[in-house]
Enzyme design. Structure first.
Site, PDB file in Angstrom:
ATOM      1  N   GLY A 198       0.797  -1.224   0.000  1.00  0.00           N
ATOM      2  CA  GLY A 198       0.000   0.000   0.000  1.00  0.00           C
ATOM      3  C   GLY A 198       0.824   1.265   0.000  1.00  0.00           C
ATOM      4  O   GLY A 198       0.505   2.226   0.712  1.00  0.00           O
ATOM      5  N   ALA A 199       1.878   1.313  -0.802  1.00  0.00           N
ATOM      6  CA  ALA A 199       2.800   2.452  -0.753  1.00  0.00           C
ATOM      7  C   ALA A 199       2.607   3.441  -1.896  1.00  0.00           C
ATOM      8  O   ALA A 199       3.500   4.230  -2.177  1.00  0.00           O
ATOM      9  CB  ALA A 199       4.240   1.947  -0.755  1.00  0.00           C
ATOM     10  N   ARG A 236       0.555   5.901  -1.905  1.00  0.00           N
ATOM     11  CA  ARG A 236       0.192   7.222  -1.365  1.00  0.00           C
ATOM     12  C   ARG A 236       0.269   7.175   0.161  1.00  0.00           C
ATOM     13  O   ARG A 236       0.530   6.148   0.760  1.00  0.00           O
ATOM     14  CB  ARG A 236      -1.229   7.612  -1.801  1.00  0.00           C
ATOM     15  N   GLY A 237       0.032   8.316   0.787  1.00  0.00           N
ATOM     16  CA  GLY A 237      -0.129   8.377   2.228  1.00  0.00           C
ATOM     17  C   GLY A 237       1.105   8.000   3.028  1.00  0.00           C
ATOM     18  O   GLY A 237       2.245   8.279   2.637  1.00  0.00           O
ATOM     19  N   ILE A 238       0.881   7.369   4.172  1.00  0.00           N
ATOM     20  CA  ILE A 238       1.964   7.019   5.076  1.00  0.00           C
ATOM     21  C   ILE A 238       2.930   6.048   4.413  1.00  0.00           C
ATOM     22  O   ILE A 238       4.155   6.162   4.565  1.00  0.00           O
ATOM     23  CB  ILE A 238       1.407   6.441   6.387  1.00  0.00           C
ATOM     24  N   LYS A 274      -2.485  -1.718  -5.295  1.00  0.00           N
ATOM     25  CA  LYS A 274      -3.460  -2.017  -6.346  1.00  0.00           C
ATOM     26  C   LYS A 274      -3.562  -0.914  -7.391  1.00  0.00           C
ATOM     27  O   LYS A 274      -3.996  -1.173  -8.517  1.00  0.00           O
ATOM     28  CB  LYS A 274      -4.844  -2.213  -5.727  1.00  0.00           C
ATOM     29  N   ASP A 285      -2.627  -7.002  -5.027  1.00  0.00           N
ATOM     30  CA  ASP A 285      -3.736  -6.960  -4.079  1.00  0.00           C
ATOM     31  C   ASP A 285      -3.430  -8.008  -3.017  1.00  0.00           C
ATOM     32  O   ASP A 285      -3.470  -9.216  -3.301  1.00  0.00           O
ATOM     33  CB  ASP A 285      -5.050  -7.272  -4.791  1.00  0.00           C
ATOM     34  N   TYR A 321     -13.818  -2.985  12.497  1.00  0.00           N
ATOM     35  CA  TYR A 321     -12.527  -2.371  12.177  1.00  0.00           C
ATOM     36  C   TYR A 321     -11.513  -2.601  13.289  1.00  0.00           C
ATOM     37  O   TYR A 321     -10.356  -2.959  13.030  1.00  0.00           O
ATOM     38  CB  TYR A 321     -12.700  -0.868  11.930  1.00  0.00           C
ATOM     39  N   LYS A 362      -7.882  -4.342  12.979  1.00  0.00           N
ATOM     40  CA  LYS A 362      -6.669  -3.551  13.195  1.00  0.00           C
ATOM     41  C   LYS A 362      -5.826  -4.190  14.290  1.00  0.00           C
ATOM     42  O   LYS A 362      -4.599  -4.280  14.189  1.00  0.00           O
ATOM     43  CB  LYS A 362      -7.033  -2.112  13.565  1.00  0.00           C
TER      44      LYS A 362
END
Length: 307
Positions: free
Chosen positions: A21-22, A24-26, A46, A78, A176, A180
Protein backbone atom coordinates in the site's frame (compact mmCIF):
# COMPACT_ATOMS: atom_id res chain seq x y z
CA UNK A 1 27.19 -10.73 12.80
CA UNK A 2 29.06 -9.89 15.94
CA UNK A 3 27.22 -9.29 19.20
CA UNK A 4 27.32 -5.59 18.46
CA UNK A 5 26.38 -4.61 14.91
CA UNK A 6 28.48 -2.02 13.12
CA UNK A 7 26.87 1.15 11.82
CA UNK A 8 27.32 -0.12 8.26
CA UNK A 9 25.24 -3.21 9.09
CA UNK A 10 22.44 -0.95 10.36
CA UNK A 11 22.56 1.55 7.52
CA UNK A 12 19.57 1.55 5.18
CA UNK A 13 21.74 2.15 2.12
CA UNK A 14 21.27 -0.71 -0.32
CA UNK A 15 18.63 -2.42 1.83
CA UNK A 16 15.77 -4.07 -0.03
CA UNK A 17 12.32 -3.02 1.19
CA UNK A 18 8.84 -4.30 0.37
CA UNK A 19 5.99 -1.93 1.36
CA UNK A 20 2.33 -2.84 0.94
CA UNK A 21 0.00 0.00 0.00
CA UNK A 22 2.80 2.45 -0.75
CA UNK A 23 1.27 4.37 -3.65
CA UNK A 24 0.19 7.22 -1.36
CA UNK A 25 -0.13 8.38 2.23
CA UNK A 26 1.96 7.02 5.08
CA UNK A 27 3.27 4.12 2.99
CA UNK A 28 4.64 6.47 0.35
CA UNK A 29 6.10 8.80 2.98
CA UNK A 30 8.00 5.89 4.53
CA UNK A 31 9.15 4.78 1.09
CA UNK A 32 10.50 8.24 0.31
CA UNK A 33 12.30 8.49 3.64
CA UNK A 34 13.99 5.13 3.17
CA UNK A 35 14.78 5.97 -0.47
CA UNK A 36 16.53 9.15 0.70
CA UNK A 37 18.84 6.84 2.69
CA UNK A 38 19.63 4.82 -0.44
CA UNK A 39 17.19 1.93 0.01
CA UNK A 40 15.62 -0.08 -2.80
CA UNK A 41 11.82 0.05 -2.59
CA UNK A 42 9.19 -2.33 -3.96
CA UNK A 43 5.82 -0.55 -4.05
CA UNK A 44 3.15 -3.25 -3.78
CA UNK A 45 -0.31 -1.74 -4.27
CA UNK A 46 -3.46 -2.02 -6.35
CA UNK A 47 -3.48 1.46 -7.90
CA UNK A 48 -2.03 1.23 -11.38
CA UNK A 49 -4.40 3.76 -12.97
CA UNK A 50 -5.22 7.21 -11.56
CA UNK A 51 -8.08 7.14 -9.05
CA UNK A 52 -10.83 9.75 -9.54
CA UNK A 53 -10.64 10.86 -5.89
CA UNK A 54 -7.29 9.66 -4.54
CA UNK A 55 -3.84 10.87 -5.59
CA UNK A 56 -1.04 8.66 -6.85
CA UNK A 57 -0.37 5.33 -8.51
CA UNK A 58 2.42 2.80 -8.08
CA UNK A 59 4.12 4.43 -11.06
CA UNK A 60 3.98 8.01 -9.77
CA UNK A 61 5.23 6.67 -6.43
CA UNK A 62 8.13 4.98 -8.21
CA UNK A 63 9.05 8.26 -9.90
CA UNK A 64 9.10 10.03 -6.53
CA UNK A 65 11.21 7.29 -4.97
CA UNK A 66 13.80 7.53 -7.74
CA UNK A 67 13.95 11.31 -7.35
CA UNK A 68 14.49 10.81 -3.59
CA UNK A 69 17.56 8.69 -4.30
CA UNK A 70 16.37 5.09 -4.21
CA UNK A 71 15.69 2.34 -6.70
CA UNK A 72 12.00 1.64 -7.24
CA UNK A 73 10.02 -1.40 -8.33
CA UNK A 74 6.29 -0.77 -8.86
CA UNK A 75 4.24 -3.97 -8.51
CA UNK A 76 0.50 -4.35 -8.99
CA UNK A 77 -0.50 -6.42 -5.96
CA UNK A 78 -3.74 -6.96 -4.08
CA UNK A 79 -2.61 -8.52 -0.80
CA UNK A 80 -5.93 -10.34 -0.42
CA UNK A 81 -4.71 -12.86 -2.98
CA UNK A 82 -2.01 -15.34 -2.10
CA UNK A 83 -0.71 -15.80 -5.63
CA UNK A 84 -0.23 -12.04 -6.03
CA UNK A 85 1.66 -11.74 -2.72
CA UNK A 86 3.93 -14.66 -3.61
CA UNK A 87 4.61 -13.25 -7.06
CA UNK A 88 5.26 -9.73 -5.73
CA UNK A 89 7.78 -10.86 -3.14
CA UNK A 90 9.54 -13.14 -5.60
CA UNK A 91 9.71 -10.30 -8.13
CA UNK A 92 11.24 -8.06 -5.46
CA UNK A 93 13.88 -10.65 -4.60
CA UNK A 94 14.66 -11.24 -8.28
CA UNK A 95 15.02 -7.51 -8.98
CA UNK A 96 16.97 -6.47 -5.89
CA UNK A 97 18.75 -9.69 -4.98
CA UNK A 98 17.02 -10.24 -1.65
CA UNK A 99 14.64 -8.82 0.92
CA UNK A 100 15.67 -7.09 4.16
CA UNK A 101 12.64 -5.13 5.32
CA UNK A 102 8.90 -5.70 5.12
CA UNK A 103 6.55 -2.83 5.92
CA UNK A 104 2.96 -3.94 6.42
CA UNK A 105 1.22 -0.67 5.66
CA UNK A 106 -1.86 -1.68 3.63
CA UNK A 107 -5.09 -1.47 5.59
CA UNK A 108 -8.84 -1.18 5.01
CA UNK A 109 -11.12 0.89 7.22
CA UNK A 110 -14.83 1.25 7.94
CA UNK A 111 -15.81 3.15 11.08
CA UNK A 112 -19.29 1.69 11.35
CA UNK A 113 -21.28 0.00 14.08
CA UNK A 114 -22.01 -3.71 13.76
CA UNK A 115 -25.51 -3.41 12.31
CA UNK A 116 -24.28 -0.90 9.77
CA UNK A 117 -21.25 -2.91 8.62
CA UNK A 118 -21.90 -5.05 5.53
CA UNK A 119 -20.37 -8.52 5.74
CA UNK A 120 -18.59 -7.72 2.49
CA UNK A 121 -16.86 -4.78 4.19
CA UNK A 122 -15.95 -6.96 7.19
CA UNK A 123 -14.44 -9.51 4.82
CA UNK A 124 -12.41 -6.80 3.08
CA UNK A 125 -10.96 -5.55 6.37
CA UNK A 126 -10.22 -9.10 7.50
CA UNK A 127 -8.51 -10.00 4.22
CA UNK A 128 -6.39 -6.85 4.00
CA UNK A 129 -5.58 -6.09 7.63
CA UNK A 130 -5.05 -9.24 9.66
CA UNK A 131 -4.78 -11.83 6.94
CA UNK A 132 -2.83 -9.60 4.55
CA UNK A 133 -0.28 -8.67 7.22
CA UNK A 134 0.17 -12.31 8.22
CA UNK A 135 0.42 -13.50 4.62
CA UNK A 136 2.96 -10.89 3.51
CA UNK A 137 5.00 -11.77 6.58
CA UNK A 138 4.72 -15.49 5.90
CA UNK A 139 6.18 -15.23 2.41
CA UNK A 140 8.78 -12.65 3.40
CA UNK A 141 10.19 -14.73 6.28
CA UNK A 142 12.35 -17.15 4.21
CA UNK A 143 14.06 -14.16 2.59
CA UNK A 144 14.39 -12.29 5.88
CA UNK A 145 16.12 -15.33 7.36
CA UNK A 146 18.64 -15.17 4.53
CA UNK A 147 19.06 -11.46 5.23
CA UNK A 148 19.76 -12.22 8.88
CA UNK A 149 22.39 -14.82 7.98
CA UNK A 150 24.05 -12.24 5.74
CA UNK A 151 24.12 -9.71 8.58
CA UNK A 152 21.74 -7.28 6.90
CA UNK A 153 19.58 -6.47 9.97
CA UNK A 154 16.11 -7.62 8.81
CA UNK A 155 12.92 -6.03 10.11
CA UNK A 156 9.16 -6.37 9.85
CA UNK A 157 7.34 -3.12 10.62
CA UNK A 158 3.55 -3.11 10.82
CA UNK A 159 1.37 -0.02 10.97
CA UNK A 160 -0.90 -1.00 13.85
CA UNK A 161 -1.69 0.17 17.40
CA UNK A 162 -0.52 -0.89 20.85
CA UNK A 163 -2.51 -3.79 22.30
CA UNK A 164 -4.65 -1.72 24.65
CA UNK A 165 -8.00 -3.50 25.08
CA UNK A 166 -9.93 -0.47 26.25
CA UNK A 167 -13.62 -1.01 25.32
CA UNK A 168 -13.72 2.59 24.10
CA UNK A 169 -11.65 1.54 21.08
CA UNK A 170 -14.19 -1.13 20.13
CA UNK A 171 -17.69 0.12 20.92
CA UNK A 172 -18.16 2.35 17.86
CA UNK A 173 -16.49 0.19 15.18
CA UNK A 174 -16.18 -3.40 16.36
CA UNK A 175 -15.27 -4.88 12.97
CA UNK A 176 -12.53 -2.37 12.18
CA UNK A 177 -11.02 -2.59 15.66
CA UNK A 178 -10.95 -6.40 15.51
CA UNK A 179 -9.06 -6.36 12.24
CA UNK A 180 -6.67 -3.55 13.19
CA UNK A 181 -5.75 -5.34 16.41
CA UNK A 182 -5.24 -8.52 14.37
CA UNK A 183 -2.26 -6.75 12.80
CA UNK A 184 -0.90 -6.00 16.26
CA UNK A 185 -1.42 -9.59 17.40
CA UNK A 186 0.54 -10.74 14.36
CA UNK A 187 3.36 -8.42 15.40
CA UNK A 188 3.35 -9.76 18.96
CA UNK A 189 3.56 -13.36 17.78
CA UNK A 190 6.04 -12.80 14.97
CA UNK A 191 8.44 -10.96 17.27
CA UNK A 192 8.82 -14.03 19.45
CA UNK A 193 8.70 -16.55 16.59
CA UNK A 194 11.46 -14.71 14.73
CA UNK A 195 13.58 -13.57 17.67
CA UNK A 196 15.87 -16.65 17.46
CA UNK A 197 16.71 -15.73 13.86
CA UNK A 198 17.59 -12.11 14.58
CA UNK A 199 14.56 -10.72 12.73
CA UNK A 200 12.73 -7.83 14.41
CA UNK A 201 8.97 -7.38 14.36
CA UNK A 202 7.64 -4.05 15.62
CA UNK A 203 4.51 -1.94 15.24
CA UNK A 204 4.20 1.80 14.68
CA UNK A 205 1.16 4.00 15.34
CA UNK A 206 0.54 7.77 15.31
CA UNK A 207 -0.21 9.77 18.45
CA UNK A 208 -2.39 12.17 16.45
CA UNK A 209 -4.47 12.00 13.31
CA UNK A 210 -2.33 12.03 10.17
CA UNK A 211 -3.41 13.94 7.08
CA UNK A 212 -4.03 11.20 4.50
CA UNK A 213 -6.64 10.27 1.93
CA UNK A 214 -8.13 7.85 4.49
CA UNK A 215 -8.86 10.76 6.83
CA UNK A 216 -10.53 12.90 4.19
CA UNK A 217 -12.37 10.01 2.55
CA UNK A 218 -13.48 7.77 5.40
CA UNK A 219 -13.18 9.59 8.69
CA UNK A 220 -13.75 13.29 8.09
CA UNK A 221 -14.59 14.78 4.69
CA UNK A 222 -14.08 18.21 6.29
CA UNK A 223 -10.49 17.20 7.10
CA UNK A 224 -9.03 20.48 5.90
CA UNK A 225 -10.50 22.06 9.03
CA UNK A 226 -8.92 19.51 11.38
CA UNK A 227 -5.63 19.96 13.16
CA UNK A 228 -3.37 17.06 12.21
CA UNK A 229 0.20 16.09 11.55
CA UNK A 230 1.72 15.23 8.21
CA UNK A 231 2.91 11.81 7.11
CA UNK A 232 6.49 12.99 7.65
CA UNK A 233 6.34 12.20 11.38
CA UNK A 234 5.50 8.56 10.66
CA UNK A 235 8.26 8.37 8.07
CA UNK A 236 10.83 9.72 10.52
CA UNK A 237 9.64 7.35 13.24
CA UNK A 238 9.85 4.39 10.85
CA UNK A 239 13.38 5.42 9.93
CA UNK A 240 14.41 5.35 13.60
CA UNK A 241 12.89 1.90 14.16
CA UNK A 242 14.39 0.35 11.03
CA UNK A 243 17.81 1.76 11.93
CA UNK A 244 17.88 -0.19 15.21
CA UNK A 245 19.67 -3.51 15.70
CA UNK A 246 16.97 -6.10 14.94
CA UNK A 247 18.27 -8.40 17.65
CA UNK A 248 18.04 -5.72 20.32
CA UNK A 249 14.85 -3.86 19.38
CA UNK A 250 11.85 -6.09 18.72
CA UNK A 251 8.29 -6.66 19.99
CA UNK A 252 7.84 -2.93 20.49
CA UNK A 253 4.56 -1.09 19.99
CA UNK A 254 5.92 2.31 19.07
CA UNK A 255 4.12 5.65 19.04
CA UNK A 256 5.57 8.10 16.53
CA UNK A 257 5.87 11.04 18.91
CA UNK A 258 7.28 8.96 21.76
CA UNK A 259 10.12 7.44 19.76
CA UNK A 260 11.12 10.82 18.35
CA UNK A 261 11.11 12.28 21.87
CA UNK A 262 13.40 9.42 22.88
CA UNK A 263 15.66 10.62 20.06
CA UNK A 264 15.71 14.13 21.48
CA UNK A 265 13.02 15.85 19.39
CA UNK A 266 11.21 18.49 21.42
CA UNK A 267 9.74 20.75 18.73
CA UNK A 268 7.08 19.06 16.57
CA UNK A 269 5.96 22.20 14.79
CA UNK A 270 7.33 21.06 11.42
CA UNK A 271 5.03 18.04 11.47
CA UNK A 272 1.77 20.00 11.83
CA UNK A 273 -0.46 20.63 8.83
CA UNK A 274 -1.10 24.04 10.42
CA UNK A 275 2.10 25.28 12.07
CA UNK A 276 0.09 27.94 13.90
CA UNK A 277 -2.08 25.52 15.83
CA UNK A 278 -1.10 24.35 19.32
CA UNK A 279 -0.17 20.79 20.26
CA UNK A 280 -3.30 20.66 22.42
CA UNK A 281 -5.49 21.37 19.38
CA UNK A 282 -4.23 18.36 17.42
CA UNK A 283 -6.81 15.67 16.78
CA UNK A 284 -5.82 12.48 18.66
CA UNK A 285 -5.78 9.21 16.76
CA UNK A 286 -7.75 6.08 17.61
CA UNK A 287 -6.30 3.38 19.88
CA UNK A 288 -3.88 5.66 21.75
CA UNK A 289 -3.41 4.39 25.34
CA UNK A 290 -3.32 6.85 28.22
CA UNK A 291 0.35 6.01 28.83
CA UNK A 292 1.39 5.35 25.25
CA UNK A 293 5.11 5.30 25.93
CA UNK A 294 4.68 2.37 28.35
CA UNK A 295 4.18 0.08 25.35
CA UNK A 296 7.68 0.65 23.98
CA UNK A 297 11.26 0.66 25.13
CA UNK A 298 13.69 3.43 24.38
CA UNK A 299 15.53 2.59 21.14
CA UNK A 300 19.16 1.86 21.97
CA UNK A 301 20.62 3.49 18.86
CA UNK A 302 20.62 7.25 18.41
CA UNK A 303 19.98 8.22 14.79
CA UNK A 304 18.59 11.70 15.35
CA UNK A 305 21.53 13.38 13.64
CA UNK A 306 20.30 11.89 10.36
CA UNK A 307 16.79 13.34 10.64
Amino acid sequence: MSASSSSSDLSLKGKNVFISGASRGIGLAIALKLASQGANIAIAAKTAEPHPKLPGTIYTAADEIRKAGGRALPIICDIRFEDQVVAAIEKTVAEFGGLDILVNNASAISLTKTEDTPVKKYDLMNQVNGRGTWMCSKYAIPHLKKSAKAGRNPHILTLSPPLDLNPAWFESHVAYSMQKYAMSLATLGLAEELRPYGIAANALWPQTAIATAAISGEIAPEAEDLKMRTTAIMADAAFVILSQDARLYTRQFVMDEAILRHQGVTDFTKYRTDPNCSEEDLMPDFFVPERASDHMAKPPRQVLAKL
